[in-house]
Design an enzyme around this catalytic site. Structure first.
Site, PDB file in Angstrom:
ATOM      1  N   LEU A  22       0.905  -1.058   0.072  1.00  0.00           N
ATOM      2  CA  LEU A  22      -0.197  -0.030   0.002  1.00  0.00           C
ATOM      3  C   LEU A  22       0.942   1.253  -0.012  1.00  0.00           C
ATOM      4  CD1 LEU A  22      -2.660   1.547   0.444  1.00  0.00           C
ATOM      5  CD2 LEU A  22      -2.534   1.167   2.778  1.00  0.00           C
ATOM      6  N   SER A  23       1.065   2.067  -0.992  1.00  0.00           N
ATOM      7  CA  SER A  23       1.604   3.037  -1.271  1.00  0.00           C
ATOM      8  C   SER A  23       1.613   4.137  -0.039  1.00  0.00           C
ATOM      9  CB  SER A  23       1.714   3.778  -2.286  1.00  0.00           C
ATOM     10  OG  SER A  23       1.870   3.063  -3.669  1.00  0.00           O
ATOM     11  N   GLN A  24       2.748   4.814   0.255  1.00  0.00           N
ATOM     12  CA  GLN A  24       2.881   5.863   1.193  1.00  0.00           C
ATOM     13  C   GLN A  24       1.533   6.973   0.905  1.00  0.00           C
ATOM     14  OE1 GLN A  24       7.032   7.473   0.388  1.00  0.00           O
ATOM     15  NE2 GLN A  24       5.843   8.922   1.850  1.00  0.00           N
TER      16      GLN A  24
END
Length: 218
Positions: free
Chosen positions: A68-70
């Site tokens: 899950l991307s920042q």
């Protein structure tokens, strides 16, 4: 198990607002994008064991070698996309469904492609929990896009191809924009805008994403 939308302290409005303030300080300026990140409960897109870290500005694992991307990267890519005010958007790499949910609050229709069925199934459950109704999901090789639904005003790629596939550029509408990380050992976030048969690339900033892979995992 998907964490509940409400109830535990870490999901409080105050916690999310601290994240939004950090994103402002990092240079995110689009208030509609910031409002979408404030509204969408990031913790439900993580397994319960990691939900307490949902509002840190960091990438987190979601299984199957994916992340899950920042929040900063989600906000930055969304801001670059929304600068062109797209109505129909193609997302390549549904993943947890978090970026999908953000886009659904900002665009008329989101078409999202995922190659790993288990991730797609979880994303669908989370999007249904949020009563998101303007998203269509497809299990397929993301590098091929979704030609049957093309053209798209915007395309966002959440994994890094070595080079941008011609198939994706062909699905971009005239005047549309593609936002993607590109590269292998060294990756660069780029935007590609289309003007007729011409494509104009702009480098934004160095990034680090998982690679864009082919094939479907059932």
């Amino acid at each position: 198990m998907v964490p509940a939308i409400d109830g535990i302290g870490m999901t409080s409005r105050r916690t999310r607002m601290r994240l939004i303030q950090r994103l402002r300080e990092a240079g995110i300026r689009d208030e509609q994008v910031l409002a979408a990140l404030e509204e969408v409960p990031r913790h439900i897109f993580l397994d319960e064991a990691l939900a307490h870290r949902a509002y840190e500005d960091t990438a987190l694992p979601i299984g199957y070698g994916q992340t899950l991307s920042q929040p900063y990267i989600v906000a930055r890519m969304t801001e670059l996309l929304m600068a062109h005010k797209p109505e129909r958007v193609l997302e390549l790499g549904t993943g947890s469904g978090y970026q999908t949910a953000i886009l659904a609050r900002l665009c008329d229709m989101v078409f999202s492609v995922e190659r790993i069925k288990a991730l797609q199934d979880r994303a669908r459950e989370r999007l249904q929990l949020l009563k998101t109704r303007n998203v269509m999901l497809r299990l397929a090789d993301g590098g091929m896009g979704w030609p049957e639904r093309a053209p798209f005003d915007g395309i966002i790629v959440t994994a890094a191809p070595k080079v941008l596939p011609d198939e994706l550029l062909a699905q971009l509408a005239d005047g549309g924009v593609l936002v993607a990380p590109v590269g292998e050992t060294q990756q660069m976030l780029v935007t590609v805008t289309r003007e007729g048969d011409s494509f104009h690339t702009r480098e934004i900033e160095p990034v680090r994403f998982v690679p864009l892979l082919g094939g479907v995992v059932r």
